[in-house]
Design a protein around this motif. Structure first.
Motif, PDB file in Angstrom:
ATOM      1  N   ILE A  81      17.671   4.995 -12.758  1.00 20.09           N
ATOM      2  CA  ILE A  81      17.659   3.754 -12.168  1.00 20.09           C
ATOM      3  C   ILE A  81      16.818   3.968 -10.831  1.00 20.09           C
ATOM      4  O   ILE A  81      16.042   3.207 -10.317  1.00 20.09           O
ATOM      5  N   GLN A  82      17.001   4.858 -10.107  1.00 18.12           N
ATOM      6  CA  GLN A  82      16.462   5.596  -8.767  1.00 18.12           C
ATOM      7  C   GLN A  82      15.175   5.652  -8.745  1.00 18.12           C
ATOM      8  O   GLN A  82      14.342   5.017  -8.162  1.00 18.12           O
ATOM      9  N   GLU A  83      14.681   6.350  -9.894  1.00 14.06           N
ATOM     10  CA  GLU A  83      13.285   6.545 -10.354  1.00 14.06           C
ATOM     11  C   GLU A  83      12.532   5.205 -10.427  1.00 14.06           C
ATOM     12  O   GLU A  83      11.301   5.092 -10.302  1.00 14.06           O
ATOM     13  N   MET A  84      13.014   4.303 -11.388  1.00 11.28           N
ATOM     14  CA  MET A  84      12.605   2.987 -11.805  1.00 11.28           C
ATOM     15  C   MET A  84      12.384   2.157 -10.533  1.00 11.28           C
ATOM     16  O   MET A  84      11.257   1.478 -10.388  1.00 11.28           O
ATOM     17  N   PHE A  85      13.212   2.326  -9.549  1.00 15.05           N
ATOM     18  CA  PHE A  85      13.153   1.380  -8.175  1.00 15.05           C
ATOM     19  C   PHE A  85      12.006   2.155  -7.400  1.00 15.05           C
ATOM     20  O   PHE A  85      11.115   1.408  -6.980  1.00 15.05           O
ATOM     21  N   SER A  86      12.066   3.537  -7.654  1.00 22.85           N
ATOM     22  CA  SER A  86      10.820   4.106  -6.629  1.00 22.85           C
ATOM     23  C   SER A  86       9.570   3.845  -7.068  1.00 22.85           C
ATOM     24  O   SER A  86       8.572   3.577  -6.371  1.00 22.85           O
ATOM     25  N   ALA A  87       9.598   3.979  -8.477  1.00 24.69           N
ATOM     26  CA  ALA A  87       8.116   4.045  -9.107  1.00 24.69           C
ATOM     27  C   ALA A  87       7.605   2.605  -9.015  1.00 24.69           C
ATOM     28  O   ALA A  87       6.439   2.375  -8.647  1.00 24.69           O
ATOM     29  N   SER A  88       8.498   1.570  -9.166  1.00 30.60           N
ATOM     30  CA  SER A  88       8.076   0.257  -9.077  1.00 30.60           C
ATOM     31  C   SER A  88       7.581  -0.098  -7.624  1.00 30.60           C
ATOM     32  O   SER A  88       6.323  -0.731  -7.366  1.00 30.60           O
ATOM     33  N   LEU A  89       8.105   0.294  -6.596  1.00 29.06           N
ATOM     34  CA  LEU A  89       7.836   0.002  -5.358  1.00 29.06           C
ATOM     35  C   LEU A  89       6.594   0.779  -4.640  1.00 29.06           C
ATOM     36  O   LEU A  89       5.860   0.276  -4.061  1.00 29.06           O
ATOM     37  N   ASP A  90       6.406   2.008  -5.583  1.00 28.68           N
ATOM     38  CA  ASP A  90       5.249   2.828  -5.021  1.00 28.68           C
ATOM     39  C   ASP A  90       3.921   2.443  -6.054  1.00 28.68           C
ATOM     40  O   ASP A  90       2.939   3.106  -5.787  1.00 28.68           O
ATOM     41  N   ASN A  91       4.100   1.783  -7.064  1.00 25.02           N
ATOM     42  CA  ASN A  91       3.136   1.377  -8.074  1.00 25.02           C
ATOM     43  C   ASN A  91       1.916   0.620  -7.278  1.00 25.02           C
ATOM     44  O   ASN A  91       2.313  -0.532  -6.771  1.00 25.02           O
ATOM     45  N   PRO A  92       0.803   0.897  -7.277  1.00 31.21           N
ATOM     46  CA  PRO A  92      -0.330   0.209  -6.400  1.00 31.21           C
ATOM     47  C   PRO A  92      -0.817  -0.985  -7.062  1.00 31.21           C
ATOM     48  O   PRO A  92      -1.024  -1.874  -6.370  1.00 31.21           O
ATOM     49  N   ASN A  93      -0.243  -1.066  -8.573  1.00 34.17           N
ATOM     50  CA  ASN A  93      -0.426  -2.474  -8.896  1.00 34.17           C
ATOM     51  C   ASN A  93       0.539  -3.532  -8.307  1.00 34.17           C
ATOM     52  O   ASN A  93      -0.047  -4.632  -8.350  1.00 34.17           O
ATOM     53  N   HIS A  94       1.731  -3.151  -7.644  1.00 37.38           N
ATOM     54  CA  HIS A  94       2.199  -4.159  -7.125  1.00 37.38           C
ATOM     55  C   HIS A  94       1.678  -4.743  -5.768  1.00 37.38           C
ATOM     56  O   HIS A  94       2.001  -5.755  -5.712  1.00 37.38           O
ATOM     57  N   ASP A  95       1.324  -3.769  -5.280  1.00 37.03           N
ATOM     58  CA  ASP A  95       0.597  -4.066  -3.989  1.00 37.03           C
ATOM     59  C   ASP A  95      -0.683  -5.383  -4.280  1.00 37.03           C
ATOM     60  O   ASP A  95      -0.688  -6.135  -3.671  1.00 37.03           O
ATOM     61  N   GLU A  96      -1.247  -5.146  -5.542  1.00 34.12           N
ATOM     62  CA  GLU A  96      -2.318  -5.995  -5.724  1.00 34.12           C
ATOM     63  C   GLU A  96      -1.436  -7.352  -6.331  1.00 34.12           C
ATOM     64  O   GLU A  96      -1.911  -8.375  -6.107  1.00 34.12           O
ATOM     65  N   LEU A  97      -0.441  -7.389  -7.199  1.00 35.56           N
ATOM     66  CA  LEU A  97       0.075  -8.440  -7.480  1.00 35.56           C
ATOM     67  C   LEU A  97       0.468  -9.275  -6.456  1.00 35.56           C
ATOM     68  O   LEU A  97       0.329 -10.490  -6.488  1.00 35.56           O
ATOM     69  N   PHE A  98       1.330  -8.527  -5.402  1.00 34.81           N
ATOM     70  CA  PHE A  98       1.818  -9.384  -4.383  1.00 34.81           C
ATOM     71  C   PHE A  98       0.448  -9.906  -3.475  1.00 34.81           C
ATOM     72  O   PHE A  98       0.774 -10.963  -3.000  1.00 34.81           O
ATOM     73  N   ALA A  99      -0.341  -9.235  -3.317  1.00 37.01           N
ATOM     74  CA  ALA A  99      -1.731  -9.671  -2.657  1.00 37.01           C
ATOM     75  C   ALA A  99      -2.339 -10.841  -3.280  1.00 37.01           C
ATOM     76  O   ALA A  99      -3.053 -11.643  -2.591  1.00 37.01           O
ATOM     77  N   ALA A 100      -2.414 -10.800  -4.619  1.00 32.22           N
ATOM     78  CA  ALA A 100      -3.168 -11.910  -5.458  1.00 32.22           C
ATOM     79  C   ALA A 100      -2.422 -12.904  -5.810  1.00 32.22           C
ATOM     80  O   ALA A 100      -3.026 -14.012  -5.978  1.00 32.22           O
ATOM     81  N   THR A 101      -1.091 -12.992  -6.025  1.00 34.33           N
ATOM     82  CA  THR A 101      -0.395 -13.808  -6.655  1.00 34.33           C
ATOM     83  C   THR A 101       0.185 -14.887  -5.629  1.00 34.33           C
ATOM     84  O   THR A 101       0.621 -14.773  -4.596  1.00 34.33           O
ATOM     85  N   PRO A 102       0.008 -16.347  -5.898  1.00 33.19           N
ATOM     86  CA  PRO A 102       0.390 -17.415  -4.836  1.00 33.19           C
ATOM     87  C   PRO A 102       1.879 -17.473  -5.005  1.00 33.19           C
ATOM     88  O   PRO A 102       2.470 -16.855  -5.883  1.00 33.19           O
ATOM     89  N   ASN A 103       2.508 -18.312  -4.276  1.00 32.56           N
ATOM     90  CA  ASN A 103       3.791 -18.848  -4.352  1.00 32.56           C
ATOM     91  C   ASN A 103       4.277 -19.192  -5.638  1.00 32.56           C
ATOM     92  O   ASN A 103       3.479 -20.198  -6.192  1.00 32.56           O
ATOM     93  N   LEU A 104       5.265 -18.414  -6.329  1.00 34.97           N
ATOM     94  CA  LEU A 104       5.478 -18.867  -7.527  1.00 34.97           C
ATOM     95  C   LEU A 104       6.179 -20.264  -7.917  1.00 34.97           C
ATOM     96  O   LEU A 104       6.079 -20.851  -9.143  1.00 34.97           O
ATOM     97  N   LEU A 105       6.793 -20.873  -6.758  1.00 35.58           N
ATOM     98  CA  LEU A 105       7.507 -22.014  -6.824  1.00 35.58           C
ATOM     99  C   LEU A 105       6.280 -23.102  -7.357  1.00 35.58           C
ATOM    100  O   LEU A 105       6.588 -24.094  -7.749  1.00 35.58           O
ATOM    101  N   ASN A 106       5.018 -22.880  -6.711  1.00 38.90           N
ATOM    102  CA  ASN A 106       4.048 -23.681  -6.909  1.00 38.90           C
ATOM    103  C   ASN A 106       3.245 -23.566  -7.951  1.00 38.90           C
ATOM    104  O   ASN A 106       2.278 -24.342  -8.376  1.00 38.90           O
ATOM    105  N   ASN A 107       3.731 -22.489  -8.843  1.00 40.61           N
ATOM    106  CA  ASN A 107       3.102 -22.314  -9.957  1.00 40.61           C
ATOM    107  C   ASN A 107       4.024 -21.778 -11.276  1.00 40.61           C
ATOM    108  O   ASN A 107       4.320 -20.883 -11.531  1.00 40.61           O
TER     109      ASN A 107
END
Length: 219
Positions: free
Chosen positions: A88-114
């Motif tokens: 569980i700890q590794e899953m959280f750590s890996a998820s937070l450190d994954n560069p794909n998440h940076d790109e997802l948060f930077a590229a994705t608009p507010n989900l309530l509007n989509n």
């Protein structure tokens, strides 16, 4: 350039260019014409042959990134050297450190509007991430003694829904102060369920995602 005779390469090119523009300009400010202008001569017809709209491109970008993250989660779940708590700890750590998440948060608009993208996100979380990743490792933790709870399924659901929805700045816009309090409260709740899940480094990464969303909203 001429239309690529290999459909997969054409799709990947469209997604690569679109992701770059979504990050640089923001999803709302990027038009289909912007994408066309950066495809090196690929025609509008070639784009619409694969994607019906800009939203469908965004969904494909999200699915491709999620697939990469999911493979990492599978490796952790299958690691026989880790206890359930460590997974569980590794899953959280890996998820937070994954560069794909940076790109997802930077590229994705507010989900309530989509709503279509939000629906896909929730479906993936409820029907795949929780039952395939979170709940199995919590049950393993019960067996190896690293996790103690009478509610493994409910613990998995609470942990993942709070962290992916309630703490998600793409769904819940919030100030920095509100975000910090939410992180602290989430950690407070998790201590009673899974001790030592969120450390200071993870808290900093969560705040980093909040900053990425704030930057896009202010662009």
């Amino acid at each position: 350039m001429a239309r690529n005779k290999y459909p997969e390469e054409t799709v990947n090119l469209i997604l690569d260019v679109s992701l770059k523009l979504f990050i640089e300009k923001g999803y709302d400010e990027t038009s289909i014409q912007d994408i066309i202008d950066n495809l090196g001569g690929l025609s509008k017809g070639a784009i619409y042959h694969h994607f019906k709209s800009k939203e469908s491109i965004l969904i494909a970008v999200y699915k491709r990134m999620s697939k990469n993250i999911n493979w990492q989660m599978i490796d952790i779940v299958n690691n026989n050297k880790l206890t359930g708590l460590q997974k569980i700890q590794e899953m959280f750590s890996a998820s937070l450190d994954n560069p794909n998440h940076d790109e997802l948060f930077a590229a994705t608009p507010n989900l309530l509007n989509n709503p279509k993208l939000l629906s896909i996100f929730l479906s993936d979380l409820i029907n795949f991430v929780i039952p395939k990743y979170a709940e199995p490792v919590i049950r393993q933790g019960l067996e190896d003694g690293s996790i103690k709870t009478d509610y493994p399924k409910e613990t998995a659901e609470t942990m993942m829904l709070l962290s992916n929805i309630w703490l998600n700045p793409l769904i819940y816009p919030m100030t920095n102060e509100e975000y910090i309090r939410k992180i602290e409260f989430f950690n407070h709740i998790m201590v009673s369920l899974i001790p030592d899940l969120i450390d200071e480094e993870m808290q900093q990464r969560l705040s980093h995602f909040r900053d990425l969303v704030k930057k896009q909203n202010n662009s």
